[in-house]
Design a protein around this motif. Structure first.
Motif, PDB file in Angstrom:
ATOM      1  N   ASP A  21       0.935  -1.138  -0.072  1.00  0.00           N
ATOM      2  CA  ASP A  21      -0.145   0.051   0.091  1.00  0.00           C
ATOM      3  C   ASP A  21       1.006   1.184   0.062  1.00  0.00           C
ATOM      4  O   ASP A  21       1.443   1.716   0.904  1.00  0.00           O
ATOM      5  CB  ASP A  21      -1.116   0.141   1.155  1.00  0.00           C
TER       6      ASP A  21
ATOM      7  N   VAL B  31       2.329   0.881   3.708  1.00  0.00           N
ATOM      8  CA  VAL B  31       1.738   1.013   4.803  1.00  0.00           C
ATOM      9  C   VAL B  31       1.411  -0.458   5.111  1.00  0.00           C
ATOM     10  O   VAL B  31       1.263  -0.452   6.648  1.00  0.00           O
ATOM     11  CB  VAL B  31       0.348   2.166   4.770  1.00  0.00           C
ATOM     12  N   ALA B  32       0.906  -1.280   4.346  1.00  0.00           N
ATOM     13  CA  ALA B  32       0.362  -2.496   5.130  1.00  0.00           C
ATOM     14  C   ALA B  32       1.252  -3.333   5.526  1.00  0.00           C
ATOM     15  O   ALA B  32       1.050  -4.068   6.430  1.00  0.00           O
ATOM     16  CB  ALA B  32      -0.362  -3.236   3.661  1.00  0.00           C
ATOM     17  N   ASN B  33       2.550  -3.420   5.126  1.00  0.00           N
ATOM     18  CA  ASN B  33       3.529  -4.486   5.129  1.00  0.00           C
ATOM     19  C   ASN B  33       4.774  -3.820   5.732  1.00  0.00           C
ATOM     20  O   ASN B  33       6.033  -4.540   5.731  1.00  0.00           O
ATOM     21  CB  ASN B  33       3.623  -5.432   4.186  1.00  0.00           C
ATOM     22  N   ASN B  34       5.011  -2.501   6.219  1.00  0.00           N
ATOM     23  CA  ASN B  34       6.069  -1.854   6.807  1.00  0.00           C
ATOM     24  C   ASN B  34       7.296  -2.076   6.132  1.00  0.00           C
ATOM     25  O   ASN B  34       8.427  -2.275   6.551  1.00  0.00           O
ATOM     26  CB  ASN B  34       6.245  -2.515   8.347  1.00  0.00           C
TER      27      ASN B  34
ATOM     28  N   GLY C  82       3.922   0.014  12.640  1.00  0.00           N
ATOM     29  CA  GLY C  82       2.646  -0.431  12.562  1.00  0.00           C
ATOM     30  C   GLY C  82       2.089   0.340  11.438  1.00  0.00           C
ATOM     31  O   GLY C  82       1.004   1.036  11.467  1.00  0.00           O
ATOM     32  N   GLY C  83       2.755   0.534  10.258  1.00  0.00           N
ATOM     33  CA  GLY C  83       2.278   1.136   9.066  1.00  0.00           C
ATOM     34  C   GLY C  83       2.751   2.498   8.956  1.00  0.00           C
ATOM     35  O   GLY C  83       2.266   3.138   9.447  1.00  0.00           O
TER      36      GLY C  83
ATOM     37  N   HIS D 213       2.788   5.101   7.370  1.00  0.00           N
ATOM     38  CA  HIS D 213       2.181   6.065   6.486  1.00  0.00           C
ATOM     39  C   HIS D 213       2.693   7.436   6.234  1.00  0.00           C
ATOM     40  O   HIS D 213       2.659   7.855   5.152  1.00  0.00           O
ATOM     41  CB  HIS D 213       0.425   6.321   7.101  1.00  0.00           C
TER      42      HIS D 213
ATOM     43  N   ARG E 168       1.837   4.750  11.315  1.00  0.00           N
ATOM     44  CA  ARG E 168       0.479   5.330  11.709  1.00  0.00           C
ATOM     45  C   ARG E 168      -0.364   4.573  12.587  1.00  0.00           C
ATOM     46  O   ARG E 168      -0.912   5.407  13.495  1.00  0.00           O
ATOM     47  CB  ARG E 168      -0.210   4.939  10.243  1.00  0.00           C
TER      48      ARG E 168
ATOM     49  N   ILE F   8      -5.559  -5.912   6.070  1.00  0.00           N
ATOM     50  CA  ILE F   8      -4.841  -6.442   7.427  1.00  0.00           C
ATOM     51  C   ILE F   8      -3.435  -6.459   7.238  1.00  0.00           C
ATOM     52  O   ILE F   8      -2.810  -6.944   6.439  1.00  0.00           O
ATOM     53  CB  ILE F   8      -5.548  -7.707   7.688  1.00  0.00           C
ATOM     54  N   MET F   9      -2.704  -5.563   8.460  1.00  0.00           N
ATOM     55  CA  MET F   9      -1.411  -5.609   8.132  1.00  0.00           C
ATOM     56  C   MET F   9      -0.437  -6.842   8.419  1.00  0.00           C
ATOM     57  O   MET F   9      -0.875  -7.764   9.105  1.00  0.00           O
ATOM     58  CB  MET F   9      -0.841  -4.762   9.438  1.00  0.00           C
ATOM     59  N   ASP F  10       0.448  -6.943   7.574  1.00  0.00           N
ATOM     60  CA  ASP F  10       1.435  -8.138   7.532  1.00  0.00           C
ATOM     61  C   ASP F  10       0.723  -9.561   7.079  1.00  0.00           C
ATOM     62  O   ASP F  10       1.202 -10.363   7.471  1.00  0.00           O
ATOM     63  CB  ASP F  10       2.026  -8.413   8.903  1.00  0.00           C
TER      64      ASP F  10
ATOM     65  N   PRO G  40      -3.108  -4.188  12.661  1.00  0.00           N
ATOM     66  CA  PRO G  40      -4.160  -3.001  12.635  1.00  0.00           C
ATOM     67  C   PRO G  40      -5.031  -3.563  11.258  1.00  0.00           C
ATOM     68  O   PRO G  40      -4.441  -4.260  10.276  1.00  0.00           O
ATOM     69  CB  PRO G  40      -3.249  -1.922  12.345  1.00  0.00           C
TER      70      PRO G  40
ATOM     71  N   TYR H 217      -7.407  -1.756   8.392  1.00  0.00           N
ATOM     72  CA  TYR H 217      -7.766  -0.246   7.936  1.00  0.00           C
ATOM     73  C   TYR H 217      -8.456  -0.192   6.331  1.00  0.00           C
ATOM     74  O   TYR H 217      -8.138  -1.236   5.692  1.00  0.00           O
ATOM     75  CB  TYR H 217      -6.658   0.523   7.946  1.00  0.00           C
TER      76      TYR H 217
END
Lengths: 623, 623
Positions: free
Chosen positions: A110, A133-136, A158-159, A161, A178, B572-574, B600, B602
């Motif tokens: 993302d 954002v989704a997977n750091n 945690g994202g 953003h 984020r 959903i993260m990760d 998280p 989102y």
């Protein structure tokens, strides 16, 4: 993909081989389309005839597509989708061994905020950075090839953003989280939010020679949400500013619960001082990262109250001010770096949060700008005449105003609900004031309908005159969040890959092609050329690959057509495999031949009049 | 994805729920940009100002991207990438349960030739069909939603390059193989090519109500390569024509060995007679398919010599002639259906191949058209004045000529190496003669450079006058092979999905949301709305999903914002998971919660001023 580890290995040092043959548009015969000729119609302003080139590259995030979108300005033609976080069979990205490893098993990202590398606060056109954002993750796209050069996953986040943003000489790429999460994302019930959840900022470095990311250090922050950031310039060059929301510590129904406080915060970081702290050992190791905790390692981090739930924060081109837009307040706020520095120097703090001194709003604010009836200010861009341009999400407009005075100079409707906008050279120390593109979230019926799932809308606005002038509208796939727009003269691409006879696995002469068996591994050292594959020139059928069921097959392919735009593809039927080799490129694909049978191999990228004949067979003998 | 089986089940009858709310452009306030106003500049011809719409949809194959590209004409703006054979996180395609199953584990396809469904030989705008050369699949995109509705993999094929083409009332979608393979692709050494390898044509039907493919029957042919096909119209409405190459049975170095014969063949099939044969049981069952073998089931299949290595074959709008282009000969050949029918009736055959009578070239040819100096003719399109337009790959031009007389009327250079072209309404019984787009394989330096991997180039040419006029050039991602261009009035899209309270797994009121555990399965019946997720309205935190490590999690999400263009995403993260729900849509995602921790959730698609607040958490309790 690399997960960041304390001592980053050099194994994935660069995706692409060394490159040559720079395209030089500045000396070419081609002209320039621009908006500075008087009396042009809108149609003429955006029309780029055959034989001419667009003047600007707009490098746009592709949002949850995971990709980078390259548009040309002023024509608004989409030139290329560059795969970054998502596999792309059109280019073989995520299919060949190196890019597959770089993606690390993820099939999307993302991507929110591209940042072009900078030198002295100016885009230098060498790399563009991307956040997932989704997977750091963070990625770098090499602008000499428009290929993704490195991807790294970061711990403790945690994202991110609020990334990517670069400091003025690309010393750091800033990636603030984020969503607050328990450090390491271990399980911790939401009842323990204030105690166990944290925000984290990652300060990432990028070695431009090795094309290699590293995580320099991280900063632990309270469990607020960090939305956007920007780096200072000149007088403020050592500083980073970030917006926060959910300073209420809400853990549910955030649309209401995270919007209670009248003020959230801007966080100010002095990265140069923090760098010194880290060098002096003032950090704790957390999951391998050097973590600064402001409760223990005091100084260099400050907070400042701001209008509630701000979204964007943008530093002015001269570096003297930063402008924050309160998306739930109707106004933009202009803050003075000089005033902030004075307050910090004087120790003039109104309170402390999580070990972070809070500067008094009144001591740092310079001006509130409140255009009558405008609602939902999100982000600010700039021109070369001291003016700011703000997107208004709710009232669907762009407001032009004078930074020095706050005077509202012009307003123009956009269609509809703009998020970011991007001005030409807009984030540099010297924006050029030619164009701005409004990145609108809602298109409604602007374009031919493609059903319930709509394109987004990008509107090109001429800002070269006193009044803004809506010039053109273009649809775009989901979903650009931000873009940066750079003059074409700053990007120097290569046209083909160098013929490097020492490159591992490369083969340049047909007689050197070969298929070697090592146990149950079959290594193919092949060539793609107009209009055939040569896997083993000495074999009865040089374009046949014979293996046994269960073999691991490793195919190295070199495109020996050293001619611009002659790409060869390589697909194997029923094997979900396709990749391509650019002129002069060597690339590898690996798979296990699980099914016995007869499988055509063919060039998937139309290459010549005899492209249809560029084929062969893989024969997999049954066990 | 369905693999075709003899008794096709109705389980995947349709991807999308029943739909309503058709957009009606014909009564809207918006105007039309067109090329029929005199004295317009090129810039004015292609400029579509805000408030107006393009006049045509160009539905283009995306080649090895696997996707459908939707462009607007005359602006040449890309409106949408519609995912067909490749997962697309931008829309969640391949991530939600239904589309994931439809893709069947494949992560790409090689989409060559779109075909819009037809009624009485006219595009009816209901569906567009797509072939996957790499994995032997066919797909249907529903043009009321621009979503892929069905995909089927076919047995016995070796790459259906010569599809998709539809008969004049979409009775069949024709899919002839490109590469000959042993039937079933079992292992057979290439020394056994002539004996064991075969070409196969699939005759596919599509139930437009159920949105469901079926394989009606197949035709076994000699191991030639089948390149392109077209369906007859009117007098020739029962017929299909196909080009062949490699009638030499070459098995290696095809660029030389498959180009030896002076003539290859056109194959003519009478699908109506073959249909009767099948009904009468004149077929053999081969891997479940009803296979007609011309050596055993005589009649209704004929061959006709043609200039060597032809690429395209195209039936004239009136159905009286078919034109084949010999890519290694410098000419186009006009054949007469009437003459072919006479020769067949008279039993006037010069030989037989594989049980197929071969018609004498001289008895069927009407004219050879040989524009001086033109090289590499590939494909033919038509206008409304009896003219044909041929792309010339090698001499990089389009040649306009009169079908009745063979007179060369005009030639225009294109840049460079055109494959197909697409004229407005070009494959129908009544092409409208407004525009043609040349789909060029090589762009060289037409556009801002994006490195060694170039975009392709599409050139818009005004064909409304006596002379062709190059009007505009647009870049495009790899790789359009063919496109069909349809007037906007023929496509009727829906704007939102119907609120169907009986739809399985749908939830329309917040109080009905719930999370149900069944053993180690957790079923979430949730809502997405501006600006929150509601998974269980009765819980302390309605936007929290609590599961245990190892649980299977099934999330059903309904977007209850019944408002055009209000899409919600769900990431959903990760977890490498993202999908979206359009207004009124219900969609499902499934995964196993393998990692304990705090993740998280989102909204990934910007939906409102409080989009950033539309988030929650998934808590996975450790085992």
């Amino acid at each position: 993909m690399k997960k960041w580890v304390p001592a980053a290995s050099g194994l994935l040092a660069g995706f692409m081989a060394a490159t040559v043959f720079f395209a030089d548009f500045s000396t070419g015969p081609k002209g320039t389309a621009s908006n500075d000729t008087a009396n042009k119609s809108n149609a003429e302003k955006v029309y780029v005839p055959y034989g001419e080139l667009d003047e600007y590259y707009m490098l746009s995030s592709g949002g949850h597509s995971g990709q980078l979108f390259v548009y040309g300005l002023p024509s608004m033609r989409k030139i290329r989708t560059v795969p970054v976080f998502t596999p792309d069979p059109a280019t073989g990205y995520g299919f060949d061994t190196k890019s597959k490893e770089m993606l690390g098993g993820y099939t999307w990202g993302d991507f929110h905020h591209p940042a072009i590398s900078e030198t002295d606060g100016e885009y230098d056109g060498k790399f563009v950075f991307a956040n997932d954002v989704a997977n750091n993750r963070i990625a770098a796209v090499d602008l000499s090839t428009f290929h993704t050069a490195d991807i790294m996953e970061m711990p403790n986040m945690g994202g991110p953003h609020a990334g990517t943003f670069v400091t003025q000489n690309t010393e750091y790429i800033v990636m603030p989280t984020r969503f607050s999460v328990p450090i390491g994302k271990e399980y911790a019930p939401l009842d323990e939010f204030e105690e166990k959840y944290k925000g984290v900022v990652s300060m990432v470095t990028f070695d431009q020679e090795k094309k290699d990311f590293d995580l320099a250090y991280q900063i632990m922050l309270p469990p607020w949400s960090y939305d956007l950031s920007d780096a200072g310039k000149k007088v403020s060059g050592d500083w980073i500013v970030m917006t926060t929301y959910n300073t209420e510590f809400a853990t549910t129904n955030n649309e209401i619960n995270a919007s209670q406080n009248d003020r959230d915060y801007i966080v100010l970081l002095n990265w140069k001082e923090l760098e010194k702290k880290v060098a002096a050992g003032e950090y704790e190791e957390v999951n391998g990262a050097k973590m600064i905790d402001p409760r223990k390692h005091k100084g260099s981090i400050y907070a400042l109250p701001v209008a509630k739930s701000p979204h964007g924060v943008d530093v002015t081109p001269d570096g003297t001010r930063f402008i924050a837009s309160g998306k739930l307040a109707p106004l933009m706020t202009v803050f003075s770096f000089e005033k902030a520095f004075e307050a910090i120097k004087a120790g003039d703090f109104e309170t402390e949060k999580f070990g972070i001194p809070v500067l008094p709003y009144d001591k740092v604010v310079e001006r509130e700008v409140d255009p009558p009836g405008a609602l939902g200010p999100l982000h600010t861009q700039f021109d070369d005449r001291g003016n700011a341009y703000n997107t208004m999400f709710i009232s669907s407009e762009i407001v032009k105003w004078k930074v020095e005075t706050g005077e509202i100079l012009d307003r123009t409707p956009v269609h509809y609900s703009p998020g970011h906008s991007t001005a030409t050279e807009g984030d540099t120390a010297s924006p050029d004031g030619k164009w701005i593109v409004s990145l609108n979230k809602i298109a409604k019926d602007n374009f031919l309908s493609v059903g319930p799932s709509h394109p987004e809308s990008m509107e090109l606005i001429d800002i070269s005159g006193d009044k803004m002038s809506l010039t053109y509208t273009a649809p775009v796939d989901p979903e650009p969040h931000y873009a940066q727009t750079i003059h074409r003269d700053k990007i120097k691409t290569i046209k083909i890959y160098e013929k490097d006879e020492n490159r591992e696995h490369s083969v340049w002469k047909q007689e050197d092609t070969r298929i070697e068996r090592k146990g149950n591994e079959v290594h193919v050292y092949g060539i793609a050329m107009r209009s055939k594959f040569v896997f083993d020139a000495k074999a009865e059928r040089p374009d046949e690959i014979k293996v046994k069921q269960g073999d691991k097959v490793i195919i190295h392919l070199t495109n020996i057509d050293l001619d611009q735009d002659i790409t060869h593809g390589f697909g194997i039927m029923d094997h979900d495999l396709n990749y391509e080799v650019q002129p002069g490129q060597t690339s590898t694909i690996e798979f296990t031949a699980e099914k016995a049978g007869t499988f055509p191999i063919y060039c998937t990228n139309f290459c010549s009049a005899l492209h249809q004949e560029m084929s062969g067979y893989m024969l997999v003998e049954p066990k």
